[in-house]
Design a protein around this motif. Structure first.
Motif, PDB file in Angstrom:
ATOM      1  N   GLY A  18       0.812  -1.208   0.000  1.00  0.00           N
ATOM      2  CA  GLY A  18       0.000   0.000   0.000  1.00  0.00           C
ATOM      3  C   GLY A  18       0.846   1.259   0.000  1.00  0.00           C
ATOM      4  O   GLY A  18       0.556   2.224  -0.709  1.00  0.00           O
ATOM      5  N   PHE A  19       1.915   1.252   0.802  1.00  0.00           N
ATOM      6  CA  PHE A  19       2.840   2.382   0.857  1.00  0.00           C
ATOM      7  C   PHE A  19       3.428   2.645  -0.531  1.00  0.00           C
ATOM      8  O   PHE A  19       3.414   3.771  -1.025  1.00  0.00           O
ATOM      9  N   PHE A  21       2.313   1.534  -3.473  1.00  0.00           N
ATOM     10  CA  PHE A  21       1.276   1.813  -4.465  1.00  0.00           C
ATOM     11  C   PHE A  21       0.851   3.281  -4.416  1.00  0.00           C
ATOM     12  O   PHE A  21       0.747   3.938  -5.453  1.00  0.00           O
ATOM     13  N   PHE A  22       0.621   3.802  -3.217  1.00  0.00           N
ATOM     14  CA  PHE A  22       0.213   5.206  -3.113  1.00  0.00           C
ATOM     15  C   PHE A  22       1.371   6.139  -3.450  1.00  0.00           C
ATOM     16  O   PHE A  22       1.150   7.241  -3.958  1.00  0.00           O
ATOM     17  N   ASP A  26       1.150   8.854  -6.404  1.00  0.00           N
ATOM     18  CA  ASP A  26       1.597  10.230  -6.213  1.00  0.00           C
ATOM     19  C   ASP A  26       2.512  10.641  -7.358  1.00  0.00           C
ATOM     20  O   ASP A  26       2.333  11.711  -7.956  1.00  0.00           O
ATOM     21  N   PHE A  90      -3.178  -2.614   3.425  1.00  0.00           N
ATOM     22  CA  PHE A  90      -2.930  -1.852   2.198  1.00  0.00           C
ATOM     23  C   PHE A  90      -3.339  -0.392   2.393  1.00  0.00           C
ATOM     24  O   PHE A  90      -2.591   0.528   2.053  1.00  0.00           O
ATOM     25  N   GLY A  94      -0.945   2.908   2.477  1.00  0.00           N
ATOM     26  CA  GLY A  94      -1.157   4.035   1.569  1.00  0.00           C
ATOM     27  C   GLY A  94      -1.377   5.335   2.316  1.00  0.00           C
ATOM     28  O   GLY A  94      -0.823   6.382   1.955  1.00  0.00           O
ATOM     29  N   PHE A  97       1.858   6.577   3.707  1.00  0.00           N
ATOM     30  CA  PHE A  97       2.660   7.273   2.693  1.00  0.00           C
ATOM     31  C   PHE A  97       2.195   8.720   2.576  1.00  0.00           C
ATOM     32  O   PHE A  97       3.007   9.646   2.644  1.00  0.00           O
ATOM     33  N   ASN A  98       0.901   8.927   2.366  1.00  0.00           N
ATOM     34  CA  ASN A  98       0.391  10.288   2.182  1.00  0.00           C
ATOM     35  C   ASN A  98       0.696  11.163   3.394  1.00  0.00           C
ATOM     36  O   ASN A  98       1.139  12.306   3.239  1.00  0.00           O
TER      37      ASN A  98
END
Length: 155
Positions: A18-19, A21-22, A26, A90, A94, A97-98
């Motif tokens: 998830g990290f 993927f996001f 980005d 996931f 994500g 990350f954001n």
């Protein structure tokens, strides 16, 4: 390999996936399609391309590691609420990350904004952080339902 170990691989792998993927989203959406910013804005165009390239390499490595860990974990549907663990992890990854990228790059280091030069740049930055928090909360809610049901079944 034990069931507990496989669950850990699914949990950690889904977070890393998830990290990554996001992070890739980005880079694709904000860096390439919208061209709002690069990783490092205060440099030449070539420097921006290199910084974005290093960023894309890092998130690709995260995607590969997350995928490998999920492969080691096996089919999540073979575990009690394994699919919820996967989806929750996931979304937490994500959202992390954001949130982390937003706090570090937008606010602490100030190397770029979501939409630099816009009169509402702070609003874009805050919405980016809010999206991270929302994803994390949804992910935890999904995982909590899965974890509490797993603990009840194990008892």
């Amino acid at each position: 390999m034990s069931t507990v170990t496989k669950r850990k691989f699914i949990s950690i792998g889904s977070f890393i996936l998830g990290f990554g993927f996001f992070g890739a989203l980005d880079g694709i959406i904000f860096h390439q399609i919208l061209q709002w910013h690069s990783v490092i804005m205060d440099t030449t165009r070539a420097g921006q391309i290199v910084s974005d390239g290093v960023f894309h390499l890092a998130v690709t490595i995260a995607l590969v590691i997350g995928g490998f860990l999920l492969w080691l974990g096996g089919n999540p549907t073979e575990h009690t609420k394994g699919l919820r663990m996967l989806i929750g992890g996931f979304l937490i990854g994500g959202g992390t990350f954001n949130f982390v990228e937003g706090i570090i790059n937008h606010h602490i280091l100030q190397i770029h904004r979501v939409k630099p030069g816009d009169p509402n740049a702070l609003m874009y930055d805050l919405l980016f952080l809010a999206s991270g928090i929302l994803l994390i909360l949804i992910g935890f809610m999904i995982r909590r339902v899965a974890t509490s049901k797993m603990k009840a079944m194990d008892a």
